[in-house]
Design a protein around this motif. Sequence first.
Motif, PDB file in Angstrom:
ATOM      1  N   PRO A 114       0.748  -0.994   0.167  1.00 32.63           N
ATOM      2  CA  PRO A 114      -0.161  -0.006  -0.082  1.00 32.63           C
ATOM      3  C   PRO A 114       1.046   1.255  -0.203  1.00 32.63           C
ATOM      4  O   PRO A 114       1.876   1.257   0.375  1.00 32.63           O
ATOM      5  N   SER A 115       0.465   2.431  -0.390  1.00 32.38           N
ATOM      6  CA  SER A 115       0.783   3.508  -0.353  1.00 32.38           C
ATOM      7  C   SER A 115       0.033   4.740   0.341  1.00 32.38           C
ATOM      8  O   SER A 115      -1.155   4.460   0.446  1.00 32.38           O
ATOM      9  N   GLY A 116       0.583   5.839   1.122  1.00 25.82           N
ATOM     10  CA  GLY A 116      -0.262   6.665   1.764  1.00 25.82           C
ATOM     11  C   GLY A 116      -0.890   6.205   2.895  1.00 25.82           C
ATOM     12  O   GLY A 116      -1.920   6.705   3.105  1.00 25.82           O
ATOM     13  N   LEU A 117      -0.291   5.326   3.908  1.00 23.86           N
ATOM     14  CA  LEU A 117      -1.028   4.982   5.034  1.00 23.86           C
ATOM     15  C   LEU A 117      -1.300   6.098   5.990  1.00 23.86           C
ATOM     16  O   LEU A 117      -0.309   7.015   6.085  1.00 23.86           O
ATOM     17  N   SER A 118      -2.557   6.157   6.495  1.00 21.96           N
ATOM     18  CA  SER A 118      -2.757   7.479   7.338  1.00 21.96           C
ATOM     19  C   SER A 118      -3.811   6.884   8.320  1.00 21.96           C
ATOM     20  O   SER A 118      -4.506   5.864   8.219  1.00 21.96           O
ATOM     21  N   LEU A 119      -4.158   7.510   9.489  1.00 19.41           N
ATOM     22  CA  LEU A 119      -4.953   7.161  10.650  1.00 19.41           C
ATOM     23  C   LEU A 119      -5.626   8.392  10.980  1.00 19.41           C
ATOM     24  O   LEU A 119      -5.131   9.495  11.155  1.00 19.41           O
ATOM     25  N   SER A 120      -6.878   8.049  11.072  1.00 18.03           N
ATOM     26  CA  SER A 120      -7.888   9.107  11.718  1.00 18.03           C
ATOM     27  C   SER A 120      -9.234   8.587  12.448  1.00 18.03           C
ATOM     28  O   SER A 120      -9.646   7.597  11.741  1.00 18.03           O
ATOM     29  N   GLN A 121      -9.268   9.033  13.541  1.00 22.19           N
ATOM     30  CA  GLN A 121     -10.508   8.620  14.416  1.00 22.19           C
ATOM     31  C   GLN A 121     -10.917   7.325  14.221  1.00 22.19           C
ATOM     32  O   GLN A 121     -11.966   6.766  13.755  1.00 22.19           O
ATOM     33  N   GLY A 122      -9.891   6.528  14.716  1.00 17.15           N
ATOM     34  CA  GLY A 122     -10.273   4.996  14.730  1.00 17.15           C
ATOM     35  C   GLY A 122     -10.247   4.126  13.315  1.00 17.15           C
ATOM     36  O   GLY A 122     -10.435   2.909  13.468  1.00 17.15           O
ATOM     37  N   SER A 123      -9.709   4.692  12.186  1.00 19.86           N
ATOM     38  CA  SER A 123      -9.394   4.096  11.044  1.00 19.86           C
ATOM     39  C   SER A 123      -8.196   4.291  10.402  1.00 19.86           C
ATOM     40  O   SER A 123      -7.953   5.446  10.442  1.00 19.86           O
ATOM     41  N   LEU A 124      -7.533   3.204   9.729  1.00 21.41           N
ATOM     42  CA  LEU A 124      -6.433   3.460   8.793  1.00 21.41           C
ATOM     43  C   LEU A 124      -6.955   3.572   7.485  1.00 21.41           C
ATOM     44  O   LEU A 124      -8.097   2.752   7.055  1.00 21.41           O
ATOM     45  N   TYR A 125      -6.176   4.297   6.622  1.00 21.23           N
ATOM     46  CA  TYR A 125      -6.725   4.295   5.214  1.00 21.23           C
ATOM     47  C   TYR A 125      -5.270   4.486   4.276  1.00 21.23           C
ATOM     48  O   TYR A 125      -4.119   4.465   4.786  1.00 21.23           O
ATOM     49  N   ALA A 126      -5.398   3.760   3.213  1.00 20.96           N
ATOM     50  CA  ALA A 126      -4.364   3.614   2.441  1.00 20.96           C
ATOM     51  C   ALA A 126      -4.874   3.325   0.754  1.00 20.96           C
ATOM     52  O   ALA A 126      -6.061   3.107   0.674  1.00 20.96           O
ATOM     53  N   LEU A 127      -3.826   3.154  -0.254  1.00 20.51           N
ATOM     54  CA  LEU A 127      -4.202   2.802  -1.521  1.00 20.51           C
ATOM     55  C   LEU A 127      -3.382   1.617  -1.886  1.00 20.51           C
ATOM     56  O   LEU A 127      -2.386   1.623  -1.446  1.00 20.51           O
ATOM     57  N   ASP A 128      -4.048   0.550  -2.478  1.00 22.49           N
ATOM     58  CA  ASP A 128      -3.084  -0.432  -2.962  1.00 22.49           C
ATOM     59  C   ASP A 128      -2.644  -0.107  -4.439  1.00 22.49           C
ATOM     60  O   ASP A 128      -2.830   0.905  -4.913  1.00 22.49           O
ATOM     61  N   PRO A 129      -1.540  -0.984  -4.826  1.00 20.65           N
ATOM     62  CA  PRO A 129      -0.982  -0.522  -6.202  1.00 20.65           C
ATOM     63  C   PRO A 129      -1.714  -0.606  -7.076  1.00 20.65           C
ATOM     64  O   PRO A 129      -1.668   0.091  -8.031  1.00 20.65           O
ATOM     65  N   GLY A 130      -3.176  -1.161  -7.242  1.00 23.98           N
ATOM     66  CA  GLY A 130      -3.950  -0.980  -8.374  1.00 23.98           C
ATOM     67  C   GLY A 130      -4.847   0.249  -8.227  1.00 23.98           C
ATOM     68  O   GLY A 130      -5.799   0.454  -9.337  1.00 23.98           O
ATOM     69  N   GLY A 131      -4.810   1.037  -7.354  1.00 29.40           N
ATOM     70  CA  GLY A 131      -5.229   2.412  -7.362  1.00 29.40           C
ATOM     71  C   GLY A 131      -6.501   2.436  -6.541  1.00 29.40           C
ATOM     72  O   GLY A 131      -7.330   3.392  -6.795  1.00 29.40           O
ATOM     73  N   MET A 132      -6.783   1.527  -5.793  1.00 25.90           N
ATOM     74  CA  MET A 132      -8.034   1.583  -5.100  1.00 25.90           C
ATOM     75  C   MET A 132      -7.747   1.497  -3.592  1.00 25.90           C
ATOM     76  O   MET A 132      -7.055   1.207  -2.978  1.00 25.90           O
ATOM     77  N   ALA A 133      -8.697   2.787  -3.401  1.00 29.70           N
ATOM     78  CA  ALA A 133      -8.375   2.931  -1.679  1.00 29.70           C
ATOM     79  C   ALA A 133      -9.093   1.976  -0.889  1.00 29.70           C
ATOM     80  O   ALA A 133     -10.244   1.204  -1.303  1.00 29.70           O
ATOM     81  N   PHE A 134      -8.752   1.859   0.446  1.00 26.42           N
ATOM     82  CA  PHE A 134      -9.167   0.973   1.521  1.00 26.42           C
ATOM     83  C   PHE A 134      -9.145   1.371   2.785  1.00 26.42           C
ATOM     84  O   PHE A 134      -8.232   2.359   3.072  1.00 26.42           O
ATOM     85  N   SER A 135      -9.965   1.015   3.694  1.00 25.23           N
ATOM     86  CA  SER A 135     -10.095   1.571   5.154  1.00 25.23           C
ATOM     87  C   SER A 135     -10.105   0.093   5.999  1.00 25.23           C
ATOM     88  O   SER A 135     -10.924  -0.737   5.826  1.00 25.23           O
ATOM     89  N   ILE A 136      -9.385   0.291   7.061  1.00 21.30           N
ATOM     90  CA  ILE A 136      -9.367  -0.827   8.065  1.00 21.30           C
ATOM     91  C   ILE A 136      -9.759  -0.077   9.555  1.00 21.30           C
ATOM     92  O   ILE A 136      -9.402   1.006   9.844  1.00 21.30           O
ATOM     93  N   ASP A 137     -10.507  -1.094  10.098  1.00 24.87           N
ATOM     94  CA  ASP A 137     -10.747  -0.616  11.639  1.00 24.87           C
ATOM     95  C   ASP A 137      -9.720  -0.813  12.493  1.00 24.87           C
ATOM     96  O   ASP A 137      -8.926  -1.801  12.452  1.00 24.87           O
ATOM     97  N   ALA A 138      -9.019   0.480  12.975  1.00 28.23           N
ATOM     98  CA  ALA A 138      -7.801   0.461  13.669  1.00 28.23           C
ATOM     99  C   ALA A 138      -7.951  -0.502  14.865  1.00 28.23           C
ATOM    100  O   ALA A 138      -6.672  -0.866  15.315  1.00 28.23           O
TER     101      ALA A 138
END
Length: 230
Positions: A114-138
């Motif tokens: 992934p690229s651009g890993l970030s954290l905000s209000q209990g969730s992690l966010y990033a983009l995979d190499p295919g260009g799709m964004a995703f969110s994870i419960d922290a």
Amino acid sequence: MVFLRQDNASDAEDSISTRTLADMAQQWSLPVDFNGDSTFILSGDRIYFMDGRNRLLAINATNGSIAWEHQAGLSSGPVLASGNTAYIQHGSRILALDAATGRTRWDYSARGKPSGLSLSQGSLYALDPGGMAFSIDAATGRTRWTSRSKVGSPSGDSVICSGILFAGAKPASRTDESDTGLFGWDVATGELVWRFPHKPREDGLGWKLIAGGDMFFAAYNADLLAFRAA
């Protein structure tokens, strides 16, 4: 207190130290190994530092002792932290580490690095190499959402501003200008809600993004852009 990185040009050891704001009297100093990208962050009573030997050090902010260390790798990404958990990227994996012990709370496997890993209000966010964004419960490491739409070649940072995840993509090649520029996804749903087409004038390492209030700023080499998100 103020925390300082001391990168010595002499034969003396590099160190992280803390000083009082009133008179800058040193309270403690910890010798560490720096590399060119070494940075540290403060969260709660821990300082998290990735040293020159690819180790994540959790340092007690009160006395400078090392609470624990985690052996990372050359492909490790940024260190993020909130509350009692630190987060680190290992290639295609994202790990949550207990702030007190360094033990792994959960281990998430993404589709590629992934690229651009970030954290905000209990969730992690990033983009995979295919260009799709995703969110994870922290807290649990479970996927919250994966965007249905994708962009070009994700590159650089991501930021959260006014409820939107902003990130950038660069051309996959010199002749490919499709899906290039800046993009925004709704952090609650993963829907792509904003796009600013932009082809950088020259190739570079990637987009650098920062946010403040309802504004965010994006830089790519000599290109600097500013946007109001609200």
